[in-house]
Design a protein around this motif. Structure first.
Motif, PDB file in Angstrom:
ATOM      1  N   ARG A 385       0.826  -1.205   0.000  1.00  0.00           N
ATOM      2  CA  ARG A 385       0.000   0.000   0.000  1.00  0.00           C
ATOM      3  C   ARG A 385       0.863   1.258   0.000  1.00  0.00           C
ATOM      4  O   ARG A 385       1.852   1.335   0.718  1.00  0.00           O
ATOM      5  N   VAL A 387       0.393   5.128   1.075  1.00  0.00           N
ATOM      6  CA  VAL A 387      -0.615   5.929   1.781  1.00  0.00           C
ATOM      7  C   VAL A 387      -0.071   7.330   2.027  1.00  0.00           C
ATOM      8  O   VAL A 387       1.058   7.485   2.500  1.00  0.00           O
ATOM      9  N   TYR A 439      -9.883   1.861  -3.179  1.00  0.00           N
ATOM     10  CA  TYR A 439      -9.272   2.265  -1.895  1.00  0.00           C
ATOM     11  C   TYR A 439      -7.804   2.645  -2.114  1.00  0.00           C
ATOM     12  O   TYR A 439      -7.324   3.642  -1.589  1.00  0.00           O
ATOM     13  N   ASP A 443      -6.072   6.070  -1.122  1.00  0.00           N
ATOM     14  CA  ASP A 443      -5.003   6.099  -0.099  1.00  0.00           C
ATOM     15  C   ASP A 443      -3.809   6.891  -0.619  1.00  0.00           C
ATOM     16  O   ASP A 443      -3.213   7.692   0.087  1.00  0.00           O
ATOM     17  N   ARG A 469     -15.095   4.139   5.590  1.00  0.00           N
ATOM     18  CA  ARG A 469     -13.802   3.507   5.862  1.00  0.00           C
ATOM     19  C   ARG A 469     -12.773   4.588   6.144  1.00  0.00           C
ATOM     20  O   ARG A 469     -12.675   5.582   5.428  1.00  0.00           O
ATOM     21  N   ARG A 471      -8.995   5.876   6.358  1.00  0.00           N
ATOM     22  CA  ARG A 471      -7.737   5.584   5.642  1.00  0.00           C
ATOM     23  C   ARG A 471      -6.654   5.006   6.550  1.00  0.00           C
ATOM     24  O   ARG A 471      -5.995   4.025   6.192  1.00  0.00           O
ATOM     25  N   ASP A 472      -6.485   5.601   7.743  1.00  0.00           N
ATOM     26  CA  ASP A 472      -5.315   5.236   8.549  1.00  0.00           C
ATOM     27  C   ASP A 472      -5.504   3.919   9.296  1.00  0.00           C
ATOM     28  O   ASP A 472      -4.613   3.082   9.349  1.00  0.00           O
ATOM     29  N   SER A 473      -6.706   3.718   9.869  1.00  0.00           N
ATOM     30  CA  SER A 473      -6.921   2.475  10.630  1.00  0.00           C
ATOM     31  C   SER A 473      -7.495   1.374   9.737  1.00  0.00           C
ATOM     32  O   SER A 473      -7.497   0.213  10.119  1.00  0.00           O
ATOM     33  N   LYS A 474      -7.999   1.751   8.583  1.00  0.00           N
ATOM     34  CA  LYS A 474      -8.695   0.858   7.645  1.00  0.00           C
ATOM     35  C   LYS A 474      -9.992   0.304   8.268  1.00  0.00           C
ATOM     36  O   LYS A 474     -10.602  -0.606   7.731  1.00  0.00           O
ATOM     37  N   GLN A 476     -13.885  -0.018   9.275  1.00  0.00           N
ATOM     38  CA  GLN A 476     -15.109   0.355   8.549  1.00  0.00           C
ATOM     39  C   GLN A 476     -16.275   0.329   9.520  1.00  0.00           C
ATOM     40  O   GLN A 476     -16.343  -0.514  10.407  1.00  0.00           O
TER      41      GLN A 476
END
Ligand code: GAP
Length: 500
Positions: A385, A387, A439, A443, A469, A471-474, A476
Motif C-alpha cells: 500500500r 498511503v 481504496y 489512499d 472507511r 484511511r489510517d486504521s482501515k 469500517q
C-alpha cells in the motif's frame, strides 16, 4: 521515499509536472494538476486560518505582482538581491557558488564575500561540475529579479515581485487610513514570487516562480503587548548560533520563557516564533523530531533582517534539514527605505499623540516547499500500500464515494457525492475497478474517508446507510448517509490558534 521515486509518483498521480513539458520543460517552473492544485489551496487556507486567527487586526490583501523600478531601488533589491555566480571560462556554464563549493562547504556560502569564495575555490582546486576544467571565473553578484518592459514604449522599467512582502509595505499607508489607525496592524499576502535562480533544482525547492504566504506585522517597538503567557511554557527546538558554531546540528529544547530572559530575544519575537512552530507541528503535522528552528548569524541573515530563525524540516528525499519558512524581524528597514524612496513619510501618529515609524515582524512561508515536504513526510509505503497520511483538512479529495456494484448502486452514490458537495464536503465519485483498487487510489491521493454504497443502502433495515472507511486504521463502520456531512465536515476545517 527517495527523491526520484517521490517525484515520479507525484507526476504519475497528476499532482505536479514540469511546465511546458511537451517542449522539454522550462527550468524551475512547475504546473500543479488537480490533486496538487487542491492540496496547495488547502495549505494556503490552513496558513490563513492559523496566522490571520492570531489577531483581529491581521488582514489579507491581494496586490498586483509587478513592482515599478523605484520600489525595488528603495527596498534594496536592485542592489542587494543577488546570489554569487561562478562561470566556467572553458565551457561557459554558470553555477551558483554554493553548488561549486558544496562538497567542501556544505553549510553554504551565506556571508562570504566574492573574494572569500574565490579563495575557497583556489585552496581546494575546485573544478567545473560540467566539464571538469579548473578554469572557474571570478565569482560575481548575479541579481535574481526578472525585469520587464512596462508600458507601450517599453522604456519604463518594472520587476516581477521577488517577494510578496513589498506589496504589504506599499499598502501600509492606505491600510492605516482605511483601518483602525492603531498598531499592531498585520497585512498578509498569498501570491507569486519570481526569482531568476541561477541553478533551479530539487523540484519545488528552488523554483523561478513560486507561491509565498507572508504576514507583515507593523508594530510600535516600545509597546507591543501580547498575551505571552499563552506560549511561556512552550518548548521550542532551537539551534542557536553558538551551538552551531560548536559543530552541533541537532536542536535543543528551550522554553519560550528562557528565550526571553534578560539579554535574550524580544517577547514579541518569541511569541510569534512559538505560534509559527505550533503551525508546523499541530496544523501541518510534521513529526516533532524533524523540525528545528535554525538561527541565522549576523553574516548569514538577509540584508534587511535583525533577527532570523528559519523553520527547517528534515526531509529524506532531499537528505537533510530544509528551510520551509522563517520569522524575520526587519526593524524599521522597510518603512524607512520606502519613506525615503517615495518621499512620503510613513510614520504614523498614535492616539497618545506619539509619532512612530512602525517596525516589521515578518512571518514568511513557502507554499510549494511545504507541498513537497508534506509529500516527503506524510507519504509512505506500507507493504503493498502507498498511503498519503495528510490531515483531513489538507486532503485534496476528502471523501471518495463508491458504488459497490456500479450497475446497481451508481445512481445513489452519484446523488450522495452531489449532496456532500452541496454541504461543502468535497467528494469524488469513483466506480472504476474493484473496491480494493479504488481504496488504493484514494489512499495514495491522501483521501481520509471512503464511503461505499451497497445493497443494504437501497433496501432492508439498513436502508440509507453506507460503509465509512478510515484511511489510517482501515476500520469500517456503518453510518447513516444523511449524517456524513455533519460528521466529517468539522474535521475538514483547518485549526485556528487556541484561545486563552
Ligand atoms: N519576504 C522574505 C523572503 O522572501 P526568503 O527566505 O527569500 O524570504 C521566504 O523566502 C520563503 O520562500 C522561504 O522560506 C522558502 O520557503 C520560499 N522560497 C524562497 N525561494 C524559493 C524558491 N526559489 N523556490 C521555492 N520556494 C522558495
Amino acid at each position: 521515499m527517495k527523491y526520484d521515486e517521490l517525484f515520479a509518483l507525484l507526476r504519475r498521480r497528476g499532482v505536479l509536472w514540469p511546465s511546458a513539458e511537451i517542449y522539454g520543460g522550462a527550468q524551475g517552473l512547475y504546473d500543479y494538476g488537480p490533486l496538487g492544485a487542491a492540496l496547495k489551496r488547502r495549505v494556503e487556507e490552513a496558513w490563513a486560518a492559523w496566522f490571520l486567527g492570531l489577531s483581529p487586526d491581521y488582514h489579507r490583501i491581494e496586490p498586483a505582482e509587478i513592482l515599478p523600478e523605484a520600489v525595488v531601488r528603495a527596498s534594496g533589491h536592485l542592489e542587494n538581491f543577488t546570489d554569487p555566480e561562478i562561470v566556467c571560462e572553458q565551457c561557459h556554464a554558470a553555477f551558483r557558488a554554493d553548488t561549486i563549493l558544496e562538497k567542501v562547504r556544505p553549510e553554504g556560502v551565506d556571508g562570504l564575500t566574492p573574494t572569500e569564495i574565490a579563495e575557497v575555490v583556489s585552496t581546494h582546486q575546485l573544478r567545473c561540475p560540467n566539464c571538469g576544467s579548473r578554469a572557474l571565473g571570478v565569482p560575481r553578484a548575479f541579481n535574481m529579479m526578472f525585469g520587464v518592459d512596462f508600458g507601450v514604449t517599453g522604456r519604463e522599467r518594472a520587476y516581477l515581485q521577488p517577494e510578496t512582502a513589498q506589496a504589504s509595505y506599499l499598502s501600509f499607508a492606505r491600510m492605516w487610513d482605511v483601518g483602525r489607525k492603531a498598531l499592531p496592524l498585520g497585512i498578509a499576502v498569498v501570491g507569486k514570487a519570481y526569482r531568476n535562480e541561477i541553478a533551479p533544482r530539487q523540484v519545488l525547492f528552488r523554483m523561478r516562480a513560486f507561491t509565498q504566504a507572508e504576514l507583515q506585522i507593523f508594530f510600535d517597538p516600545a509597546h507591543f503587548d501580547l498575551p505571552f503567557d499563552r506560549v511561556r511554557d512552550e518548548s521550542l527546538p532551537v539551534l542557536r548560533v553558538p551551538r552551531r558554531e560548536a559543530g552541533e546540528e541537532s536542536p535543543e529544547w528551550v522554553r519560550a520563557s528562557e528565550l526571553v530572559a534578560p539579554g535574550g530575544l524580544p517577547e514579541f519575537y518569541v511569541y510569534h516564533l512559538a505560534h509559527t512552530y505550533r503551525f508546523y507541528r499541530d496544523v501541518l503535522k510534521y513529526p516533532i523530531d524533524r523540525i528545528r528552528l535554525f538561527e541565522k548569524s549576523d553574516a548569514e541573515r538577509a540584508f534587511y533582517n535583525r533577527i532570523q530563525f528559519d523553520v527547517e524540516v528534515q526531509l529524506d528525499s532531499l537528505h537533510g534539514f530544509k528551510e520551509l519558512g522563517a520569522v524575520h524581524y526587519r526593524g524599521d528597514y522597510d518603512l524607512g527605505r520606502h519613506s525615503q524612496g517615495s518621499g512620503r513619510d510613513l510614520s504614523v501618529t498614535l492616539t497618545s499623540g506619539e509619532k512612530v515609524l512602525p517596525h516589521v515582524l515578518e512571518l514568511t512561508f513557502g507554499v510549494d516547499r511545504n507541498v513537497w515536504a508534506l509529500a516527503d513526510t506524510h507519504l509512505s509505503k506500507d507493504g503493498e500500500r502507498t498511503v498519503w497520511r495528510l490531515p483531513p483538512y489538507l486532503a485534496p479529495v476528502p471523501v471518495g464515494v463508491f458504488p459497490l456494484m456500479p450497475k446497481h448502486h451508481s445512481e445513489y452514490a452519484l446523488r450522495l457525492a452531489d449532496d456532500l458537495e452541496r454541504a461543502g464536503v468535497a467528494a469524488r465519485f469513483d466506480d472504476a475497478g474493484t473496491i480494493g483498487k479504488r481504496y488504493a487510489r484514494m489512499d495514495e491521493a491522501g483521501t481520509p474517508y471512503c464511503v461505499t454504497v451497497d445493497g443494504q443502502t437501497l433496501d432492508g433495515d439498513a436502508r440509507d446507510t453506507v460503509t465509512l472507511r478510515d484511511r489510517d486504521s482501515k476500520a469500517q463502520e456503518r453510518v447513516r448517509a444523511a449524517d456524513l456531512a455533519g460528521r466529517l465536515g468539522p474535521t475538514l476545517r483547518p485549526p485556528r490558534p487556541p484561545r486563552a
